[in-house]
Design a protein around this motif. Structure first.
Motif, PDB file in Angstrom:
ATOM      1  N   TRP A  11       0.837  -1.198   0.000  1.00  0.00           N
ATOM      2  CA  TRP A  11       0.000   0.000   0.000  1.00  0.00           C
ATOM      3  C   TRP A  11       0.877   1.256   0.000  1.00  0.00           C
ATOM      4  O   TRP A  11       0.609   2.204  -0.705  1.00  0.00           O
ATOM      5  CB  TRP A  11      -0.915   0.023   1.221  1.00  0.00           C
ATOM      6  CG  TRP A  11      -2.038  -0.925   1.205  1.00  0.00           C
ATOM      7  CD1 TRP A  11      -3.296  -0.715   0.697  1.00  0.00           C
ATOM      8  CD2 TRP A  11      -2.069  -2.258   1.746  1.00  0.00           C
ATOM      9  NE1 TRP A  11      -4.083  -1.829   0.891  1.00  0.00           N
ATOM     10  CE2 TRP A  11      -3.365  -2.784   1.535  1.00  0.00           C
ATOM     11  CE3 TRP A  11      -1.113  -3.039   2.395  1.00  0.00           C
ATOM     12  CZ2 TRP A  11      -3.718  -4.061   1.946  1.00  0.00           C
ATOM     13  CZ3 TRP A  11      -1.468  -4.319   2.799  1.00  0.00           C
ATOM     14  CH2 TRP A  11      -2.755  -4.815   2.579  1.00  0.00           C
ATOM     15  N   LYS A  12       1.919   1.224   0.837  1.00  0.00           N
ATOM     16  CA  LYS A  12       2.852   2.351   0.904  1.00  0.00           C
ATOM     17  C   LYS A  12       4.263   1.820   0.754  1.00  0.00           C
ATOM     18  O   LYS A  12       4.675   0.907   1.473  1.00  0.00           O
ATOM     19  CB  LYS A  12       2.717   3.090   2.245  1.00  0.00           C
ATOM     20  CG  LYS A  12       1.504   3.993   2.344  1.00  0.00           C
ATOM     21  CD  LYS A  12       1.548   4.800   3.634  1.00  0.00           C
ATOM     22  CE  LYS A  12       0.327   5.702   3.759  1.00  0.00           C
ATOM     23  NZ  LYS A  12       0.355   6.474   5.031  1.00  0.00           N
ATOM     24  N   GLY A  13       4.999   2.396  -0.187  1.00  0.00           N
ATOM     25  CA  GLY A  13       6.359   1.956  -0.434  1.00  0.00           C
ATOM     26  C   GLY A  13       6.911   2.673  -1.648  1.00  0.00           C
ATOM     27  O   GLY A  13       6.296   3.592  -2.170  1.00  0.00           O
ATOM     28  N   LYS A  14       8.070   2.235  -2.093  1.00  0.00           N
ATOM     29  CA  LYS A  14       8.687   2.842  -3.275  1.00  0.00           C
ATOM     30  C   LYS A  14       7.864   2.557  -4.523  1.00  0.00           C
ATOM     31  O   LYS A  14       7.829   3.360  -5.452  1.00  0.00           O
ATOM     32  CB  LYS A  14      10.104   2.290  -3.468  1.00  0.00           C
ATOM     33  CG  LYS A  14      11.084   2.645  -2.360  1.00  0.00           C
ATOM     34  CD  LYS A  14      12.417   1.972  -2.617  1.00  0.00           C
ATOM     35  CE  LYS A  14      13.403   2.254  -1.490  1.00  0.00           C
ATOM     36  NZ  LYS A  14      14.680   1.515  -1.690  1.00  0.00           N
ATOM     37  N   GLN A  15       7.219   1.390  -4.531  1.00  0.00           N
ATOM     38  CA  GLN A  15       6.405   0.996  -5.686  1.00  0.00           C
ATOM     39  C   GLN A  15       5.134   0.283  -5.207  1.00  0.00           C
ATOM     40  O   GLN A  15       5.084  -0.942  -5.135  1.00  0.00           O
ATOM     41  CB  GLN A  15       7.205   0.084  -6.624  1.00  0.00           C
ATOM     42  CG  GLN A  15       6.489  -0.184  -7.943  1.00  0.00           C
ATOM     43  CD  GLN A  15       7.302  -1.062  -8.870  1.00  0.00           C
ATOM     44  OE1 GLN A  15       8.446  -1.387  -8.601  1.00  0.00           O
ATOM     45  NE2 GLN A  15       6.701  -1.457  -9.977  1.00  0.00           N
ATOM     46  N   PRO A  16       4.074   1.045  -4.869  1.00  0.00           N
ATOM     47  CA  PRO A  16       2.819   0.420  -4.435  1.00  0.00           C
ATOM     48  C   PRO A  16       2.235  -0.460  -5.543  1.00  0.00           C
ATOM     49  O   PRO A  16       2.396  -0.176  -6.734  1.00  0.00           O
ATOM     50  CB  PRO A  16       1.910   1.630  -4.172  1.00  0.00           C
ATOM     51  CG  PRO A  16       2.855   2.768  -3.927  1.00  0.00           C
ATOM     52  CD  PRO A  16       4.008   2.506  -4.842  1.00  0.00           C
ATOM     53  N   GLY A  17       1.572  -1.523  -5.126  1.00  0.00           N
ATOM     54  CA  GLY A  17       0.956  -2.417  -6.104  1.00  0.00           C
ATOM     55  C   GLY A  17       0.950  -3.844  -5.598  1.00  0.00           C
ATOM     56  O   GLY A  17       1.171  -4.106  -4.415  1.00  0.00           O
ATOM     57  N   ILE A  18       0.695  -4.783  -6.506  1.00  0.00           N
ATOM     58  CA  ILE A  18       0.676  -6.210  -6.180  1.00  0.00           C
ATOM     59  C   ILE A  18       1.910  -6.854  -6.803  1.00  0.00           C
ATOM     60  O   ILE A  18       2.133  -6.761  -8.016  1.00  0.00           O
ATOM     61  CB  ILE A  18      -0.604  -6.875  -6.709  1.00  0.00           C
ATOM     62  CG1 ILE A  18      -1.844  -6.210  -6.092  1.00  0.00           C
ATOM     63  CG2 ILE A  18      -0.599  -8.372  -6.407  1.00  0.00           C
ATOM     64  CD1 ILE A  18      -3.157  -6.676  -6.690  1.00  0.00           C
ATOM     65  N   HIS A  19       2.721  -7.488  -5.977  1.00  0.00           N
ATOM     66  CA  HIS A  19       3.971  -8.099  -6.432  1.00  0.00           C
ATOM     67  C   HIS A  19       3.880  -9.617  -6.289  1.00  0.00           C
ATOM     68  O   HIS A  19       3.332 -10.126  -5.317  1.00  0.00           O
ATOM     69  CB  HIS A  19       5.147  -7.550  -5.635  1.00  0.00           C
ATOM     70  CG  HIS A  19       5.272  -6.058  -5.725  1.00  0.00           C
ATOM     71  ND1 HIS A  19       5.952  -5.429  -6.742  1.00  0.00           N
ATOM     72  CD2 HIS A  19       4.761  -5.075  -4.939  1.00  0.00           C
ATOM     73  CE1 HIS A  19       5.880  -4.111  -6.574  1.00  0.00           C
ATOM     74  NE2 HIS A  19       5.147  -3.877  -5.487  1.00  0.00           N
ATOM     75  N   LYS A  20       4.430 -10.321  -7.265  1.00  0.00           N
ATOM     76  CA  LYS A  20       4.280 -11.775  -7.315  1.00  0.00           C
ATOM     77  C   LYS A  20       5.368 -12.529  -6.552  1.00  0.00           C
ATOM     78  O   LYS A  20       5.250 -13.742  -6.356  1.00  0.00           O
ATOM     79  CB  LYS A  20       4.248 -12.245  -8.772  1.00  0.00           C
ATOM     80  CG  LYS A  20       3.030 -11.743  -9.535  1.00  0.00           C
ATOM     81  CD  LYS A  20       3.016 -12.260 -10.962  1.00  0.00           C
ATOM     82  CE  LYS A  20       1.791 -11.764 -11.715  1.00  0.00           C
ATOM     83  NZ  LYS A  20       1.775 -12.232 -13.118  1.00  0.00           N
ATOM     84  N   THR A  21       6.437 -11.849  -6.144  1.00  0.00           N
ATOM     85  CA  THR A  21       7.505 -12.510  -5.394  1.00  0.00           C
ATOM     86  C   THR A  21       7.901 -11.658  -4.195  1.00  0.00           C
ATOM     87  O   THR A  21       7.718 -10.433  -4.197  1.00  0.00           O
ATOM     88  CB  THR A  21       8.757 -12.735  -6.264  1.00  0.00           C
ATOM     89  OG1 THR A  21       9.315 -11.462  -6.618  1.00  0.00           O
ATOM     90  CG2 THR A  21       8.415 -13.511  -7.532  1.00  0.00           C
ATOM     91  N   TRP A  22       8.459 -12.346  -3.165  1.00  0.00           N
ATOM     92  CA  TRP A  22       8.922 -11.604  -2.001  1.00  0.00           C
ATOM     93  C   TRP A  22      10.085 -10.679  -2.375  1.00  0.00           C
ATOM     94  O   TRP A  22      10.225  -9.580  -1.859  1.00  0.00           O
ATOM     95  CB  TRP A  22       9.353 -12.564  -0.902  1.00  0.00           C
ATOM     96  CG  TRP A  22      10.115 -11.876   0.193  1.00  0.00           C
ATOM     97  CD1 TRP A  22      11.401 -12.113   0.581  1.00  0.00           C
ATOM     98  CD2 TRP A  22       9.647 -10.812   1.026  1.00  0.00           C
ATOM     99  NE1 TRP A  22      11.763 -11.267   1.595  1.00  0.00           N
ATOM    100  CE2 TRP A  22      10.701 -10.451   1.898  1.00  0.00           C
ATOM    101  CE3 TRP A  22       8.440 -10.127   1.126  1.00  0.00           C
ATOM    102  CZ2 TRP A  22      10.596  -9.445   2.839  1.00  0.00           C
ATOM    103  CZ3 TRP A  22       8.325  -9.113   2.078  1.00  0.00           C
ATOM    104  CH2 TRP A  22       9.390  -8.779   2.921  1.00  0.00           C
ATOM    105  N   ALA A  23      10.906 -11.123  -3.325  1.00  0.00           N
ATOM    106  CA  ALA A  23      12.042 -10.302  -3.755  1.00  0.00           C
ATOM    107  C   ALA A  23      11.561  -8.968  -4.326  1.00  0.00           C
ATOM    108  O   ALA A  23      12.118  -7.902  -4.023  1.00  0.00           O
ATOM    109  CB  ALA A  23      12.866 -11.058  -4.791  1.00  0.00           C
ATOM    110  N   ALA A  24      10.500  -9.028  -5.139  1.00  0.00           N
ATOM    111  CA  ALA A  24       9.947  -7.799  -5.735  1.00  0.00           C
ATOM    112  C   ALA A  24       9.314  -6.924  -4.657  1.00  0.00           C
ATOM    113  O   ALA A  24       9.449  -5.693  -4.680  1.00  0.00           O
ATOM    114  CB  ALA A  24       8.922  -8.155  -6.801  1.00  0.00           C
TER     115      ALA A  24
END
Length: 211
Positions: A11-24
């Motif tokens: 929700w809050k970060g450098k790149q908000p959104g849905i990420h498919k891996t923990w690394a992302a």
């Protein structure tokens, strides 16, 4: 046994959104003060969460309530002399629709969409105004439930405070937004708008069930 796939909502970060891996996900939050993120077991659950608020999802597991027995007793049961409204958006923005149902029976009272480009917040706002107009036209004394504090705030201000801009794809939806705002400015109503207590009662009856 194969490891279950997970989806990470930021929700809050450098790149908000849905990420498919923990690394992302880690890359999207690392070094960001006050980052808000959580993992989910399906993309549908992640979408629902991303379109909602972090506070409603942090620390919650499926079927778990963070409320104590005393808190549950204080909240009590829903008032079934009511209707419930909700919206769903596949993406933010994405395909959006909204509906209103009888809280007790789940009978569908109205539904609009899908609209090709909208947001969950816009849908919640339109659903709430549609519900208010629906009850006023019928002279009903029922209350109306929503699980969106944002929609409640926009209705109080009589303004859909979205950052989405109008274009050819969403002009039909924005036409409804303008109608809803005009209705709020030219009508009075006595219908109590009440926040649905999801943590105590589960999903609102008008929920689209995209879990």
């Amino acid at each position: 046994m194969a490891k279950k796939a997970k989806f990470y909502v930021v929700w809050k970060g450098k790149q908000p959104g849905i990420h498919k891996t923990w690394a992302a996900c880690k890359k999207a939050i690392e070094g960001y003060k006050g980052a808000e993120y959580k993992s989910f077991e399906s993309f549908a659950m992640a979408q629902k969460a991303f379109n909602g608020n972090y506070e409603d999802f942090k620390g919650k597991k499926k079927g778990e309530t963070t409320l104590s027995p005393a808190e549950l007793l204080k909240i009590g049961q829903p008032n079934y002399h009511s209707i419930s409204v909700d919206a769903a958006s596949s993406g933010n923005p994405g395909v959006m629709e909204y509906q209103g149902v009888d809280t007790k029976t789940g009978k569908k009272l109205f539904k609009q969409g899908p609209f090709p480009q909208g947001t969950n917040n816009i849908g919640e706002f339109l659903a709430l105004v549609h519900g208010l107009a629906f009850l006023k036209e019928r002279g009903s004394d029922r209350i109306i439930y929503t699980d969106s504090r944002t929609a409640m705030s926009w209705v109080r201000k009589k303004k859909c405070n979205t950052k989405l801009t109008e274009n050819e794809k969403n002009k039909e939806m924005f036409h409804l937004v303008r109608r809803a705002e005009a209705w709020l400015k030219s009508n009075t109503y006595n219908t109590p708008i009440v926040k649905w207590e999801t943590k105590a009662w589960g999903e609102i009856p008008a929920d689209f069930g995209r879990k």
